[in-house]
Design an enzyme around this catalytic site. Structure first.
Site, PDB file in Angstrom:
ATOM      1  N   SER A 145       0.862  -1.188   0.000  1.00  0.00           N
ATOM      2  CA  SER A 145       0.000   0.000   0.000  1.00  0.00           C
ATOM      3  C   SER A 145       0.891   1.229   0.000  1.00  0.00           C
ATOM      4  O   SER A 145       2.058   1.170   0.425  1.00  0.00           O
ATOM      5  CB  SER A 145      -0.906   0.016   1.233  1.00  0.00           C
ATOM      6  N   TYR A 158      -2.234  -1.151  10.483  1.00  0.00           N
ATOM      7  CA  TYR A 158      -2.342  -1.445   9.049  1.00  0.00           C
ATOM      8  C   TYR A 158      -1.127  -0.885   8.312  1.00  0.00           C
ATOM      9  O   TYR A 158      -0.507  -1.567   7.489  1.00  0.00           O
ATOM     10  CB  TYR A 158      -3.626  -0.847   8.498  1.00  0.00           C
TER      11      TYR A 158
END
Length: 242
Positions: A145, A158
């Site tokens: 990401s 995350y």
């Protein structure tokens, strides 16, 4: 993806029943590849495989998969290999989304993100890497990401898992390339369409692109093992943080 550029390629995809994994399965199938998609929701995985098979023909199977259990992960890849007659590509697309702020997130919620977003990627990369080194070729695609390069407020754990995936990919890219194994790390920016991420994954395999691939919301470009400082500056400009 209308051109059959990947006929004969055999691809295993985790998290294949939903989101990026599902769209990746469809994109690979449209490109002519044979697909084994795995998901903890086995019924959904099989239903998606049947639907896509009817739409495009070709070979696609839905299989049970628990990415948090290394033995079951190994069983999934072994079954995919038997069903497809071998494996050329493994896409680690399973993902656990952030659930809230760091201070309010429960230990179980944090553990799930670590187990699915990081530990499962390590397991899948190791299992695939051993196969591919033995056969002398193969391609591992992991989903990182943009927050694995910068960070995201309200998604600390995350972000940490995605930082680890980016680092893992950089190390594996350098370590496995001499043995014939490509490793790509896809880093979607802020909320790109799953179809766009899927297209970037398929492009990596079509053109044998390894390294870090950033997918911003309005398009995508590739940076292969960039200088970390330069990459952070690029990401800040891309997200308006310069």
């Amino acid at each position: 993806m209308s051109k059959k550029t990947l006929v004969g390629k055999r691809v295993a995809i985790t998290g294949g029943a939903y989101g990026v994994g599902k769209e990746t399965a469809l994109a690979f199938l449209a490109a002519g590849a044979d697909i084994a998609l795995g998901d903890s929701d086995t019924g959904r995985a099989r239903a998606v495989a049947e639907q896509f098979g009817r739409m495009h023909g070709g070979t696609i199977v839905g299989l049970a998969l628990d990415t948090t259990d290394s033995a079951r992960f190994a069983e999934f890849l072994a079954r995919a290999e038997r069903k497809l007659g071998g494996l050329d590509v493994v896409v680690n697309a399973a993902d656990a989304a952030p659930t809230g702020s760091f201070l309010s997130e429960s230990e179980a919620e944090s553990d799930l993100q670590i187990d699915v977003n990081l530990r499962a990627v390590v397991t899948g990369s190791r299992l695939a890497g051993r196969r591919f080194v033995e056969q002398g070729h193969g391609h591992i695609v992991n989903i990182g990401s943009a927050v694995g390069v910068t960070a995201a407020l309200g998604a600390a754990v995350y972000s940490a898992t995605k930082h680890a995936v980016v680092g893992l990919g950089a190390a594996l890219h350098r370590g496995l390339a001499p043995q014939g194994v490509l490793v790509s790390t896809i880093a979607p920016g802020y909320a790109p369409a799953p179809e766009m991420v899927a297209d970037a994954i398929v492009d990596c395999v079509e053109h044998r692109r390894a390294g870090l691939v950033v997918v911003p919301p309005d398009g995508w470009f590739r940076t292969t093992v960039p200088d970390p400082v330069q990459l952070r500056q690029t990401m800040r400009r891309m997200f308006g943080m310069a």
